[in-house]
Design a protein around this motif. Structure first.
Motif, PDB file in Angstrom:
ATOM      1  N   ARG A 124       1.018  -1.150  -0.043  1.00 37.97           N
ATOM      2  CA  ARG A 124       0.254   0.307   0.332  1.00 37.97           C
ATOM      3  C   ARG A 124       0.722   1.154  -0.116  1.00 37.97           C
ATOM      4  NH1 ARG A 124      -4.711  -0.998   4.379  1.00 37.97           N
ATOM      5  NH2 ARG A 124      -3.237  -0.516   5.569  1.00 37.97           N
ATOM      6  N   GLU A 125       0.832   1.924  -1.032  1.00 38.64           N
ATOM      7  CA  GLU A 125       1.350   3.354  -1.087  1.00 38.64           C
ATOM      8  C   GLU A 125       1.312   4.741   0.148  1.00 38.64           C
ATOM      9  OE1 GLU A 125       2.529   6.070  -4.792  1.00 38.64           O
ATOM     10  OE2 GLU A 125       0.188   6.469  -3.810  1.00 38.64           O
ATOM     11  N   SER A 126       0.061   4.151   0.955  1.00 40.61           N
ATOM     12  CA  SER A 126       0.277   5.827   1.951  1.00 40.61           C
ATOM     13  C   SER A 126       1.061   5.058   2.775  1.00 40.61           C
ATOM     14  CB  SER A 126      -1.322   5.331   2.346  1.00 40.61           C
ATOM     15  OG  SER A 126      -1.733   4.141   2.346  1.00 40.61           O
ATOM     16  N   ASP A 127       1.204   3.628   3.978  1.00 42.88           N
ATOM     17  CA  ASP A 127       1.992   3.120   4.599  1.00 42.88           C
ATOM     18  C   ASP A 127       2.695   1.360   5.106  1.00 42.88           C
ATOM     19  OD1 ASP A 127      -0.461   1.578   4.148  1.00 42.88           O
ATOM     20  OD2 ASP A 127      -1.138   1.892   6.291  1.00 42.88           O
ATOM     21  N   GLY A 128       2.563   1.172   3.135  1.00 41.60           N
ATOM     22  CA  GLY A 128       4.514   0.339   3.465  1.00 41.60           C
ATOM     23  C   GLY A 128       3.451  -0.902   3.502  1.00 41.60           C
ATOM     24  N   VAL A 129       1.414  -1.506   4.055  1.00 44.18           N
ATOM     25  CA  VAL A 129       1.319  -2.385   4.454  1.00 44.18           C
ATOM     26  C   VAL A 129       1.432  -3.339   3.281  1.00 44.18           C
ATOM     27  CG1 VAL A 129      -0.793  -3.765   4.927  1.00 44.18           C
ATOM     28  CG2 VAL A 129      -0.206  -1.668   5.716  1.00 44.18           C
ATOM     29  N   TRP A 130       2.154  -4.383   3.485  1.00 43.70           N
ATOM     30  CA  TRP A 130       1.877  -5.721   1.807  1.00 43.70           C
ATOM     31  C   TRP A 130       0.535  -5.956   2.098  1.00 43.70           C
ATOM     32  CZ3 TRP A 130       2.878 -11.232   3.540  1.00 43.70           C
ATOM     33  CH2 TRP A 130       3.289 -12.217   2.127  1.00 43.70           C
ATOM     34  N   LEU A 131       0.319  -6.267   1.087  1.00 43.85           N
ATOM     35  CA  LEU A 131      -0.937  -6.502   0.494  1.00 43.85           C
ATOM     36  C   LEU A 131      -1.530  -7.234  -0.683  1.00 43.85           C
ATOM     37  CD1 LEU A 131      -1.944  -2.297  -1.643  1.00 43.85           C
ATOM     38  CD2 LEU A 131      -3.252  -4.098   0.582  1.00 43.85           C
ATOM     39  N   ARG A 132       0.102  -8.451  -1.568  1.00 42.16           N
ATOM     40  CA  ARG A 132      -0.220  -9.029  -2.281  1.00 42.16           C
ATOM     41  C   ARG A 132       1.288  -9.510  -2.472  1.00 42.16           C
ATOM     42  NH1 ARG A 132      -4.300 -11.945  -5.359  1.00 42.16           N
ATOM     43  NH2 ARG A 132      -3.134 -12.637  -7.203  1.00 42.16           N
ATOM     44  N   TYR A 133       0.782 -10.764  -3.049  1.00 44.60           N
ATOM     45  CA  TYR A 133       2.577 -11.724  -3.653  1.00 44.60           C
ATOM     46  C   TYR A 133       2.481 -12.530  -4.529  1.00 44.60           C
ATOM     47  CZ  TYR A 133       5.773 -14.979  -4.321  1.00 44.60           C
ATOM     48  OH  TYR A 133       7.100 -15.980  -4.926  1.00 44.60           O
ATOM     49  N   GLU A 134       2.784 -12.215  -5.767  1.00 44.71           N
ATOM     50  CA  GLU A 134       2.917 -13.451  -6.629  1.00 44.71           C
ATOM     51  C   GLU A 134       3.785 -14.078  -7.352  1.00 44.71           C
ATOM     52  OE1 GLU A 134      -0.151 -12.416 -11.281  1.00 44.71           O
ATOM     53  OE2 GLU A 134      -0.693 -12.498  -8.867  1.00 44.71           O
ATOM     54  N   GLY A 135       3.933 -15.260  -7.581  1.00 46.84           N
ATOM     55  CA  GLY A 135       5.247 -15.480  -8.079  1.00 46.84           C
ATOM     56  C   GLY A 135       5.432 -18.045  -7.945  1.00 46.84           C
ATOM     57  N   THR A 136       5.648 -18.105  -8.864  1.00 43.64           N
ATOM     58  CA  THR A 136       5.819 -19.514  -8.984  1.00 43.64           C
ATOM     59  C   THR A 136       6.561 -20.464  -8.013  1.00 43.64           C
ATOM     60  OG1 THR A 136       4.648 -19.710 -11.391  1.00 43.64           O
ATOM     61  CG2 THR A 136       5.773 -21.690 -10.535  1.00 43.64           C
ATOM     62  N   ASN A 137       6.943 -20.876  -7.263  1.00 46.62           N
ATOM     63  CA  ASN A 137       7.977 -21.145  -6.075  1.00 46.62           C
ATOM     64  C   ASN A 137       8.195 -22.377  -6.601  1.00 46.62           C
ATOM     65  OD1 ASN A 137       7.371 -18.746  -4.635  1.00 46.62           O
ATOM     66  ND2 ASN A 137       5.931 -19.850  -3.762  1.00 46.62           N
ATOM     67  N   GLY A 138       8.911 -23.063  -7.546  1.00 44.90           N
ATOM     68  CA  GLY A 138       9.218 -24.282  -7.397  1.00 44.90           C
ATOM     69  C   GLY A 138       9.958 -24.439  -8.953  1.00 44.90           C
ATOM     70  N   PRO A 139      10.359 -25.573  -9.739  1.00 44.56           N
ATOM     71  CA  PRO A 139      10.553 -25.799 -11.217  1.00 44.56           C
ATOM     72  C   PRO A 139       8.826 -26.035 -12.475  1.00 44.56           C
ATOM     73  CG  PRO A 139       9.990 -27.886  -9.364  1.00 44.56           C
ATOM     74  CD  PRO A 139      10.181 -26.990  -9.145  1.00 44.56           C
ATOM     75  N   PRO A 140       9.174 -25.517 -13.115  1.00 39.43           N
ATOM     76  CA  PRO A 140       8.332 -25.924 -14.542  1.00 39.43           C
ATOM     77  C   PRO A 140       7.328 -26.911 -13.719  1.00 39.43           C
ATOM     78  CG  PRO A 140      10.261 -25.573 -15.058  1.00 39.43           C
ATOM     79  CD  PRO A 140      10.852 -25.573 -13.803  1.00 39.43           C
ATOM     80  N   GLY A 141       5.914 -25.799 -13.801  1.00 37.71           N
ATOM     81  CA  GLY A 141       5.104 -27.097 -13.765  1.00 37.71           C
ATOM     82  C   GLY A 141       4.337 -26.732 -12.263  1.00 37.71           C
ATOM     83  N   THR A 142       5.103 -26.172 -11.355  1.00 37.36           N
ATOM     84  CA  THR A 142       4.509 -26.313 -10.289  1.00 37.36           C
ATOM     85  C   THR A 142       3.044 -25.156 -10.634  1.00 37.36           C
ATOM     86  OG1 THR A 142       6.828 -26.208  -9.099  1.00 37.36           O
ATOM     87  CG2 THR A 142       5.313 -24.825  -7.725  1.00 37.36           C
TER      88      THR A 142
END
Length: 221
Positions: A191-209
């Motif tokens: 969040r821009e106003s206070d830095g609160v973490w809103l979201r994470y998105e990613g693939t945490n492993g090899p292809p197919g994860t």
């Protein structure tokens, strides 16, 4: 990366304490979702922070300095019977304990002067609030403890839908240094106003994860 956060499985709302703050999130991996709590505590007896991740079978603790550089990382996983501690001694990461089928007895890996960001979310938040163009860092992949040189970059202002609310947010990309950046990236939103973490998105492993997303619970916007 999943090692970037400290998560405690708990159904609840945002809880403030004298020294720390906890916020509930929803983590989704493929079709499975979990209610979790991310926790950060300012240490009262010395400079720095303590971060924690606790699930029904796994508990992780990070101790960080005032710039969110990791000083130590402790993991206990009752499902895989892994129990180990890693700490930084100058430019060496020293591993003690059991990882998969291997036992480490104070074995070390060397890094450069770049920070060790094993708890990545607070470091990404600090980068999002800075005017730096990029920040290189070291991280160990939790499943193998292989050491990787990575970078925070591409900070930009965006609109993010959090529940039913559209928020002004800052997006940060995390990726590898070098040619591998063209094949893998993950993203954090704060969040821009206070830095609160809103979201994470990613693939945490090899292809197919399956993709992992972590979002702030809607009742805490």
């Amino acid at each position: 990366m999943r090692s970037t956060i400290l998560i405690l499985i708990l159904l609840g709302t945002c809880t403030s304490t004298l020294l720390g703050l906890s916020r509930s999130y929803i983590e989704t991996v493929g079709k499975e979702s979990y209610s979790v709590l991310a926790s950060e505590t300012k240490l009262s007896d010395k400079d720095g922070y303590r971060m924690e991740y606790r699930a029904h079978f796994k508990h992780e603790i990070w101790e960080l300095d005032t710039h969110f550089n990791t000083q130590s990382w402790v993991v206990s996983n009752n499902l895989t019977q892994e129990h180990y501690r890693i700490h930084r001694n100058q430019n060496k990461l020293i591993v003690t304990g059991r990882v998969r089928e291997r036992t480490f007895n104070a074995e070390s890996q060397s890094i450069t002067a770049d920070p060790w960001y094993q708890a990545l979310e607070p470091a990404a938040r600090r980068f999002a609030q800075s005017d730096r163009r990029s920040q290189a860092f070291w991280i160990l992949l939790p499943d193998t403890l292989s050491l990787h040189h990575m970078i925070l970059k591409d900070r930009k202002a965006v609109k993010l839908l959090s529940g039913d609310v559209e928020l002004d947010a800052v997006q940060v990309r995390v990726t590898f240094l070098g040619w591998r950046q063209y094949f893998w990236s993950a993203y954090y939103w704060f969040r821009e106003s206070d830095g609160v973490w809103l979201r994470y998105e990613g693939t945490n492993g090899p292809p197919g994860t399956p993709k992992t997303t972590i979002t702030l619970s809607a009742n805490q916007n």
